[in-house]
Design a protein around this motif. Structure first.
Motif, PDB file in Angstrom:
ATOM      1  N   ARG A 166       0.818  -1.213   0.000  1.00  0.00           N
ATOM      2  CA  ARG A 166       0.000   0.000   0.000  1.00  0.00           C
ATOM      3  C   ARG A 166       0.854   1.266   0.000  1.00  0.00           C
ATOM      4  O   ARG A 166       0.517   2.252   0.660  1.00  0.00           O
ATOM      5  CB  ARG A 166      -0.992   0.000   1.178  1.00  0.00           C
ATOM      6  N   ARG A 167       1.960   1.212  -0.740  1.00  0.00           N
ATOM      7  CA  ARG A 167       2.773   2.424  -0.878  1.00  0.00           C
ATOM      8  C   ARG A 167       2.738   2.939  -2.299  1.00  0.00           C
ATOM      9  O   ARG A 167       3.028   4.106  -2.541  1.00  0.00           O
ATOM     10  CB  ARG A 167       4.224   2.145  -0.465  1.00  0.00           C
ATOM     11  N   HIS A 168       2.402   2.053  -3.222  1.00  0.00           N
ATOM     12  CA  HIS A 168       2.368   2.466  -4.618  1.00  0.00           C
ATOM     13  C   HIS A 168       1.059   2.054  -5.260  1.00  0.00           C
ATOM     14  O   HIS A 168       0.401   1.117  -4.803  1.00  0.00           O
ATOM     15  CB  HIS A 168       3.506   1.810  -5.408  1.00  0.00           C
ATOM     16  N   LEU A 169       0.743   2.785  -6.326  1.00  0.00           N
ATOM     17  CA  LEU A 169      -0.397   2.402  -7.153  1.00  0.00           C
ATOM     18  C   LEU A 169       0.121   1.775  -8.430  1.00  0.00           C
ATOM     19  O   LEU A 169       1.037   2.309  -9.055  1.00  0.00           O
ATOM     20  CB  LEU A 169      -1.225   3.633  -7.538  1.00  0.00           C
ATOM     21  N   VAL A 170      -0.468   0.632  -8.796  1.00  0.00           N
ATOM     22  CA  VAL A 170      -0.112   0.039 -10.083  1.00  0.00           C
ATOM     23  C   VAL A 170      -1.372  -0.091 -10.926  1.00  0.00           C
ATOM     24  O   VAL A 170      -2.473  -0.203 -10.395  1.00  0.00           O
ATOM     25  CB  VAL A 170       0.542  -1.353  -9.905  1.00  0.00           C
ATOM     26  N   ILE A 171      -1.164  -0.107 -12.244  1.00  0.00           N
ATOM     27  CA  ILE A 171      -2.321  -0.198 -13.138  1.00  0.00           C
ATOM     28  C   ILE A 171      -2.821  -1.637 -13.170  1.00  0.00           C
ATOM     29  O   ILE A 171      -2.063  -2.563 -13.459  1.00  0.00           O
ATOM     30  CB  ILE A 171      -1.949   0.252 -14.565  1.00  0.00           C
ATOM     31  N   ARG A 172      -4.117  -1.804 -12.858  1.00  0.00           N
ATOM     32  CA  ARG A 172      -4.693  -3.146 -12.936  1.00  0.00           C
ATOM     33  C   ARG A 172      -5.405  -3.339 -14.268  1.00  0.00           C
ATOM     34  O   ARG A 172      -5.495  -4.434 -14.782  1.00  0.00           O
ATOM     35  CB  ARG A 172      -5.676  -3.361 -11.782  1.00  0.00           C
ATOM     36  N   ALA A 173      -5.933  -2.244 -14.794  1.00  0.00           N
ATOM     37  CA  ALA A 173      -6.605  -2.345 -16.090  1.00  0.00           C
ATOM     38  C   ALA A 173      -6.576  -0.986 -16.744  1.00  0.00           C
ATOM     39  O   ALA A 173      -6.540   0.036 -16.052  1.00  0.00           O
ATOM     40  CB  ALA A 173      -8.045  -2.814 -15.921  1.00  0.00           C
ATOM     41  N   ALA A 174      -6.582  -0.996 -18.066  1.00  0.00           N
ATOM     42  CA  ALA A 174      -6.564   0.284 -18.764  1.00  0.00           C
ATOM     43  C   ALA A 174      -7.168   0.114 -20.138  1.00  0.00           C
ATOM     44  O   ALA A 174      -7.086  -0.960 -20.736  1.00  0.00           O
ATOM     45  CB  ALA A 174      -5.130   0.797 -18.899  1.00  0.00           C
ATOM     46  N   ILE A 175      -7.811   1.172 -20.609  1.00  0.00           N
ATOM     47  CA  ILE A 175      -8.237   1.172 -22.003  1.00  0.00           C
ATOM     48  C   ILE A 175      -7.749   2.470 -22.628  1.00  0.00           C
ATOM     49  O   ILE A 175      -7.668   3.498 -21.985  1.00  0.00           O
ATOM     50  CB  ILE A 175      -9.770   1.049 -22.150  1.00  0.00           C
ATOM     51  N   GLY A 176      -7.401   2.395 -23.901  1.00  0.00           N
ATOM     52  CA  GLY A 176      -6.960   3.587 -24.611  1.00  0.00           C
ATOM     53  C   GLY A 176      -5.518   3.974 -24.336  1.00  0.00           C
ATOM     54  O   GLY A 176      -5.126   5.108 -24.594  1.00  0.00           O
ATOM     55  N   LEU A 177      -4.737   3.085 -23.768  1.00  0.00           N
ATOM     56  CA  LEU A 177      -3.337   3.400 -23.510  1.00  0.00           C
ATOM     57  C   LEU A 177      -2.439   2.384 -24.204  1.00  0.00           C
ATOM     58  O   LEU A 177      -2.766   1.207 -24.245  1.00  0.00           O
ATOM     59  CB  LEU A 177      -3.033   3.317 -22.012  1.00  0.00           C
ATOM     60  N   PRO A 178      -1.278   2.825 -24.689  1.00  0.00           N
ATOM     61  CA  PRO A 178      -0.368   1.830 -25.275  1.00  0.00           C
ATOM     62  C   PRO A 178       0.156   0.877 -24.200  1.00  0.00           C
ATOM     63  O   PRO A 178       0.344   1.263 -23.049  1.00  0.00           O
ATOM     64  CB  PRO A 178       0.782   2.678 -25.848  1.00  0.00           C
ATOM     65  N   ALA A 179       0.381  -0.359 -24.604  1.00  0.00           N
ATOM     66  CA  ALA A 179       0.735  -1.411 -23.644  1.00  0.00           C
ATOM     67  C   ALA A 179       1.999  -1.092 -22.877  1.00  0.00           C
ATOM     68  O   ALA A 179       2.108  -1.358 -21.690  1.00  0.00           O
ATOM     69  CB  ALA A 179       0.876  -2.750 -24.370  1.00  0.00           C
ATOM     70  N   ALA A 180       2.967  -0.495 -23.559  1.00  0.00           N
ATOM     71  CA  ALA A 180       4.250  -0.185 -22.905  1.00  0.00           C
ATOM     72  C   ALA A 180       4.035   0.720 -21.703  1.00  0.00           C
ATOM     73  O   ALA A 180       4.617   0.537 -20.645  1.00  0.00           O
ATOM     74  CB  ALA A 180       5.188   0.478 -23.906  1.00  0.00           C
TER      75      ALA A 180
END
Lengths: 811, 124
Positions: free
Chosen positions: A479-493
């Protein structure tokens, strides 16, 4: 039918007599004629169409001595002759569907034998034996069907005297069929009438309730008018001018209220014409406003108020309930008129922002007392005092307006205008259709595998707001960082590499602050300089909202890149804020559902009734009730697929239930039509919320009917008994158990024994008796855990009360 | 001086009953909903309670039932006021223990007469 039957018998007798008399026949022929007569009499005794069809085929075989008979009847639906019954052993294929063209073609090339045609089935092999097909024609020339005879045996096809028998049989069969068809139609009409009568009874009941409510609504202002008039009459000599004026004011105001109520009632009367709640209704808001504006203008003119209505000229379509929206507009504008003096101005504006529809009603009247601004939407709120606005709802109040807006996932708020008067603003989100990549939905009971749920959630959010990019970030384990769990409209990299710590980046800041963050122009923000950790933006604004549940943040949703290219604005932020609680609920429900299905999978046929789901120590009443429901389902033998659907429905069925309908349900004296629509609408609301997530249609059905009662008194469709899906009946039990064991504002939680007794007493009425028994068995198996849970909650509640009252805690 | 408790969520109704009862020599307490009415009845022990039926929180019928059930207030006569005038509503009200069921719109004079009837004139 008796007289007609009489005529038929006479006709039959005449025909038979013609056969018997007038010619000298051998004894065998006489007995054959008697057989024919007998057959004909048997036909005419059969009024029921299926029996008659069977009877005709049978008599044909018996009387004519053929091996097989098939009766075809003309079907309007199929547009062809369709076989209805047959008798005798099968020999040779017979077409199972004869339309007129095929029939005409067959008889064109067929040989005649007596009244029939010797036909070969066009679809069969050339060597197959033919059938003798006799048309059954009524006396009026209508061709009702065909009698196909097969396998004539050693006697060959009926010819000569037997041929005459065939003619008679065919003619009488046709007549008998004619009457049977009439009977059949009559029976069906009767059924339709019975259904219509039942529907009318239902509407009658609705009307009776409405009449009772209307009576009350009218009498309330009338009470004051009468009472104060009487007071004046008796005391006019003794009253001082001040009191006199006050009393007369009351009479005048109440009279005006009475007039309003009558107007409202007429509106409700119009609403009665639409008893159903359509789910996919689309309303043209511009048209609705324009239509209502006529009445508004008249009222404005007679009150000496200037009215301005600003709405787009072209249609503005939104999936909203037309009747409820009409009520909302009527009430907001009506209020504005009420509290604006002559010479003042009322303005009603309808506009589209890129992501929502905004409705604004403002006046320059007396405004709202600042301390009331936050409370005027509450039920039964009343502001005492003469000059202040009293929003005591008589019929339709601001509470109902709030209900209607929330029902459509929107926001409503009030403010005072800087130069005097009040302004009410409503925001309604657009809901564009969500286009999803077709995922292969396997036969497993888990509708959402992997990240599919998250992605669909993001699609829904982006559809509501009209943006192209949306990300869901969740805290990592520390619980110190946020990571992306899902995304739309963004390049995979970008997705791979994105990670922000608390306080960093826009999402991180939103997380830390616990509030939504709108950055209109990221290039101006110092935060952007740390570009290596940020997703890239094509337009310079971003909006982040933390998803908070109790004291915990489940994650942060960020959106940007509005489809119309304009920057995100305050209206977008308000919308996303209002959607956030819904998203939290969905994510939480999804989490609990995955836990529970894992538990279900572990069960594998053994009932581990004492295994707690989730983490021990975090047992919840809701979890226990749902576990009980699923255990019952497994106990009675539902399949894996059914269990999976039930588990899903259990987590999501009340997603559409806001706190508001509770207020309505607590209200004494029955519901107005609007309130009834809102309460019943929460079922549809749940389905509507889930729709973009595209669950299994079986799930939708379970949710749609989870509020039906076994005796048919539930909603939305008033289904009864076994026609209610089994899963829905189970959800009902779990739902009611949970509510009984909880503290409610109007009553404390029941004890488990009380709840069980209550449930048992409702078997047959609210609940399915068979399932009630099974369910209570599973409840008993969990009695210890439930009671422990209730005791814990009671102690905690007691502790909280003691803390707040300042009394020392008991040692 | 005899006390009457009036419970109604509408200010106008409370006012008019206050006015009429005062004129008759009663002192008047008022409550705005069922819960307040019950609490005040227990504490102040009025000689009579007038309850509107359609109130937020507890309805008049529920409050009447509660008053009649509680030893401390069971002996206090209750008048129910309601706009619901069907036979069933009246029966419900009386079944809840009300001594009188008066429908709205009401004549204040008639309410006062009912109060006097139930309590007797001061001379008795």
């Amino acid at each position: 039918m008796e007289p007609l039957g009489g005529i038929l018998i006479v006709a039959v007798a005449a025909t038979a007599a013609g056969l018997l008399a007038g010619r000298r026949r051998p004894a065998a022929a006489e007995s054959r004629s008697r057989t024919v007569l007998g057959a004909i009499q048997r036909f005419h005794a059969l009024r029921h169409l299926p029996e008659l069809a069977a009877g005709i085929a049978r008599e044909a075989v018996d009387v004519l001595g053929v091996g097989r008979a098939v009766l075809y009847l003309w079907s309007d639906e199929a547009g062809a002759f369709v076989p209805r019954d047959s008798c005798g052993h099968g020999s040779g294929p017979c077409p199972d569907h004869l339309d007129r063209e095929t029939w005409q073609a067959m008889i064109r090339t067929a040989d005649r034998v007596g009244p029939g045609y010797l036909c070969h089935d066009p679809a069969s092999a050339a060597a197959a034996p033919p059938h003798l097909v006799v048309p059954l024609v009524t006396s009026s020339g209508e061709s009702l069907g065909l009698l196909a005879l097969g396998d004539p045996g050693s006697r060959g096809w009926p010819a000569g005297a037997r041929g005459e028998d065939l003619v008679v049989l065919a003619g009488q069969a046709a007549t008998a069929l004619e009457s049977a068809i009439v009977y059949d139609t009559l029976a069906r009409r009767n059924e339709e009438l019975a259904t219509a009568a039942a529907k009318l009874e239902g509407l009658d009941e609705l009307k009776r309730n409405l009449v009772a409510n209307v009576g009350h609504e009218l009498r309330t202002p009338l009470t004051s008018i009468r009472a104060y008039t009487e007071l004046l009459q008796r005391n006019i000599a003794d009253l001082d001018p001040g009191s006199l004026e006050d009393f007369l004011d009351v009479i005048a105001n109440e009279s005006a209220k009475l007039s309003d109520v009558i107007g409202d009632i007429l509106e409700v009367g119009r609403m009665q014409e639409e008893p159903t709640l359509p789910m996919d209704e689309t309303t043209d808001l511009s048209g609705l406003v324009a239509g209502l504006a006529h009445g508004w203008r008249e009222r404005a003119a007679s009150a000496g108020i200037e009215l301005v209505v600003a709405a787009p000229r072209r249609p503005l379509l939104l999936p909203v309930d037309r009747v409820l929206m009409g009520q909302l507009l009527t009430h907001l504008v009506g209020n504005a008129f009420k509290f604006t003096p002559a010479g003042g101005r009322v303005r009603c504006e309808l506009a589209e922002t890129g992501t929502a529809v905004r409705l604004r009603v403002e006046d320059d009247g007396i405004g709202i007392p600042p301390d009331q601004l936050g409370r005027i939407f509450e039920d039964f709120h009343q502001a005492d005092g003469s000059a202040t606005r009293s929003y005591n709802g008589q019929g339709l109040g601001l509470a109902i307006c709030r209900d209607i807006v929330h029902h459509h996932d929107g926001r409503i708020w009030a403010e005072n205008r800087p130069d005097g008067g009040a302004r009410f603003t409503v925001l309604l989100p657009r809901r564009s259709p969500v286009v999803l990549a077709p995922e292969a939905a396997g036969p497993s009971s888990l509708p959402f595998a992997g990240g599919e749920f998250d992605t669909r959630l993001l699609h829904w959010v982006s559809g509501c707001l009209g943006v192209r990019t949306a990300t869901l970030m969740v805290p990592d384990d520390e619980r110190r960082h946020l990571v992306i769990r899902a995304a739309i409209g963004l390049p995979a990299a970008v997705v791979q590499s994105s990670r922000v710590s608390r306080d960093e980046g826009f999402a991180g800041r939103a997380w830390a602050a616990g509030k939504s963050l709108l950055v209109a122009d990221v290039t101006e923000s110092e935060v952007t300089r740390r570009e290596e950790s940020e997703p890239r933006y094509t337009t310079p604004s971003v909006l982040c909202v933390p998803l908070r549940s109790a004291d915990r943040t489940l994650g942060v949703i960020s959106v940007n890149n509005r489809a119309d290219g304009r920057p995100l604005d305050e209206d977008d932020r308000l919308l996303l804020d209002s959607l956030a609680p819904r998203l939290v609920r969905l994510l939480e429900s999804y989490g609990e559902w995955t836990d529970r299905t894992r538990w279900l999978g572990d069960l594998r046929g053994t009932l581990r009734t004492t295994t707690p789901v989730g983490h021990p120590g975090q047992e919840t009443l809701r979890g226990l009730c749902r576990e009980t429901c699923l255990a019952t389902a497994r106990r009675i033998g539902l399949t894996e697929g059914e269990l999976g659907r039930l588990a899903f429905a259990l987590e999501f069925y009340d997603v559409g239930l806001e706190e508001v309908p509770q207020g309505i349900l607590r209200q004494p004296g029955g519901l107005s039509e609007v309130q009834r629509r809102l309460v019943r609408g929460h079922v549809h609301a749940s389905l509507r919320i889930l729709a973009p997530l595209d669950p299994d249609p079986g799930v939708n059905r379970l949710i749609l009917h989870h509020h039906e009662n076994f005796d048919g008194s539930g909603y939305p469709e008033g289904l009864a008994g076994e026609s209610i899906p089994l899963g829905s009946r189970l959800i009902r039990l779990a739902d009611v158990l949970e509510s009984m064991l909880e503290d409610r504002p109007d009553r404390p939680a029941m004890s488990l024994d009380e709840a069980v007794a209550e449930i048992r007493s409702e078997a047959g009425r609210m609940f399915c008796p068979r399932l009630t028994q099974e369910f209570l068995h599973e409840v008993a198996a969990r009695a210890g855990r439930i009671t422990t849970l209730q005791d814990n909650r009671a102690s905690v509640a007691c502790l909280i009360r003691q803390t707040h009252s300042g009394r020392p805690l008991a040692t | 001086m005899r006390k009457v408790l009036v419970a109604d969520d509408e200010h106008n109704i409370r006012y008019i009953l206050d006015f009429s009862l005062h004129a008759e020599g009663f002192s008047v307490l008022s409550a705005r909903d069922g819960n307040e009415a019950f609490a005040q009845a227990v504490e102040e022990q009025p000689d009579l309670v007038i309850l509107d039926v359609m109130m937020p929180g507890r309805t008049g019928i529920e409050t009447c039932r509660a008053l009649k059930k509680d030893r401390r207030t069971a002996g206090i006569p209750v008048i129910l006021l309601s706009a619901r005038s069907s036979r069933e509503d009246r029966a419900d009200g009386l079944a809840a223990g009300a001594n009188r069921y008066i429908t709205k719109p009401f004549s204040p004079q008639k309410v006062v007469e009912a109060v006097l009837e139930l309590l007797g004139t001061p001379a008795d």
